[in-house]
Design an enzyme around this catalytic site. Structure first.
Site, PDB file in Angstrom:
ATOM      1  N   HIS A 110       0.820  -1.215   0.000  1.00  0.00           N
ATOM      2  CA  HIS A 110       0.000   0.000   0.000  1.00  0.00           C
ATOM      3  C   HIS A 110       0.854   1.265   0.000  1.00  0.00           C
ATOM      4  O   HIS A 110       0.380   2.329  -0.388  1.00  0.00           O
ATOM      5  CB  HIS A 110      -1.003  -0.003   1.166  1.00  0.00           C
ATOM      6  N   ASP A 158       0.147  -7.602   1.505  1.00  0.00           N
ATOM      7  CA  ASP A 158       0.555  -6.202   1.651  1.00  0.00           C
ATOM      8  C   ASP A 158       2.072  -6.069   1.779  1.00  0.00           C
ATOM      9  O   ASP A 158       2.585  -5.530   2.759  1.00  0.00           O
ATOM     10  CB  ASP A 158      -0.149  -5.572   2.855  1.00  0.00           C
ATOM     11  N   SER A 233       4.189   1.993   8.814  1.00  0.00           N
ATOM     12  CA  SER A 233       3.951   1.029   7.736  1.00  0.00           C
ATOM     13  C   SER A 233       5.284   0.627   7.108  1.00  0.00           C
ATOM     14  O   SER A 233       6.099   1.480   6.763  1.00  0.00           O
ATOM     15  CB  SER A 233       3.054   1.640   6.663  1.00  0.00           C
TER      16      SER A 233
END
Length: 280
Positions: A110, A158, A233
């Site tokens: 992402h 992801d 992230s």
């Protein structure tokens, strides 16, 4: 057929679809909704709140150092901290990545998507640090990106790989520092405590922090307690042997819509195999 029966059939279909979908599509709104359970025991909620309050119950600056702390200059030059860097996508976002090969960085899918397939928009700055006076240091330089592998593990996972160019002297980053040692999440169990290392952008810009995380379940990837915010992230998750066993992804609903939990992608056999195939 009355409306209640129709609604029941629709909900059942959605539930079956969600169960059959990939375990790692944690950004998907439908999956997040299905994490919100209608019936949760008071005991489960109490246990969750106790853990949540331990890691999030106070201001981040007041958390015990063993739970959340800045990585100092000396440690940033050591393994595994020197494998961690800031993934910067110009005009879009700032996150974290881990050097896993001579020229390869592992981060989130992402995050990679923000570049829209354009490597020129992305740079990797290992061990970057901006002090409280605004002075920025990049001890290993800033690396341009040669190629973005946005979905090397499949669209439902992801994770993404970023391939770096050598520096202006033709030296690869992996020739300056040792890449992260790849472990496995297969041996992890509920209650294990691991170290999450990254750049929590919403807490401090360009300052590396470590967080102690505690696994709560291995269902649908890694779920764990620990202080994380946007910017984390792509943070590396390491075991006590200094092996990379996962990558932090996000925070989503857990027991119900009011209770969240961290999610990460574990490095199981499949992920490890693709890393070995694609690593440079």
């Amino acid at each position: 057929m009355n409306n209640s029966k129709i609604i029941s059939k629709v909900l059942l279909s959605l539930s079956l679809f969600t169960v059959g979908a990939s375990a790692f599509v944690i950004q998907d709104e439908l999956m997040q909704k299905n994490h919100a359970k209608a019936e949760v025991s008071a005991e489960e909620i109490k246990k969750h709140e106790e853990k949540w309050n331990k890691y999030y119950g106070v201001n981040a600056f007041n958390l015990p150092k063993e739970l959340f702390s800045k990585v100092d200059e000396k440690d940033r030059q050591k393994y595994p901290y020197n494998t961690i860097g800031n993934v910067f996508v110009k005009g879009q976002t700032s996150a974290t990545g881990v050097l896993i090969g001579k020229n390869t960085v592992l981060t989130n899918r992402h995050i990679a998507k923000f570049a829209n397939g354009d490597p020129s928009k992305v740079s990797f700055r290992p061990s970057i640090n901006t002090d409280d006076n605004g002075n920025t240091e990049t001890p290993y330089g800033e690396y341009e990106v040669k190629e973005i592998l946005q979905e090397p593990f499949g669209a439902g996972v992801d994770l993404a790989l970023i391939r770096l160019k050598p520096d202006q002297n033709g030296v690869s980053l992996g020739d300056k520092i040792s890449p992260a040692k790849i472990g496995t999440s297969n041996d992890l169990k509920d209650g294990d405590k691991l170290e999450l290392i990254g750049y929590p952008f919403d807490h401090k810009v360009n300052q590396m922090h470590r967080s102690e995380i505690e696994l709560t379940t291995l269902s649908r990837g890694l779920r764990y307690y620990g202080f994380t915010v946007p910017g984390n992230s792509g943070s590396g998750i390491f075991n006590s042997n200094g092996e990379l066993v996962g990558i932090h992804s996000s925070k989503v609903s857990h027991l119900d819509r009011e209770h969240q939990i961290n999610y990460g992608v574990g490095i199981g056999n499949y992920v490890k195999r693709i890393i070995n195939e694609k690593n440079e």
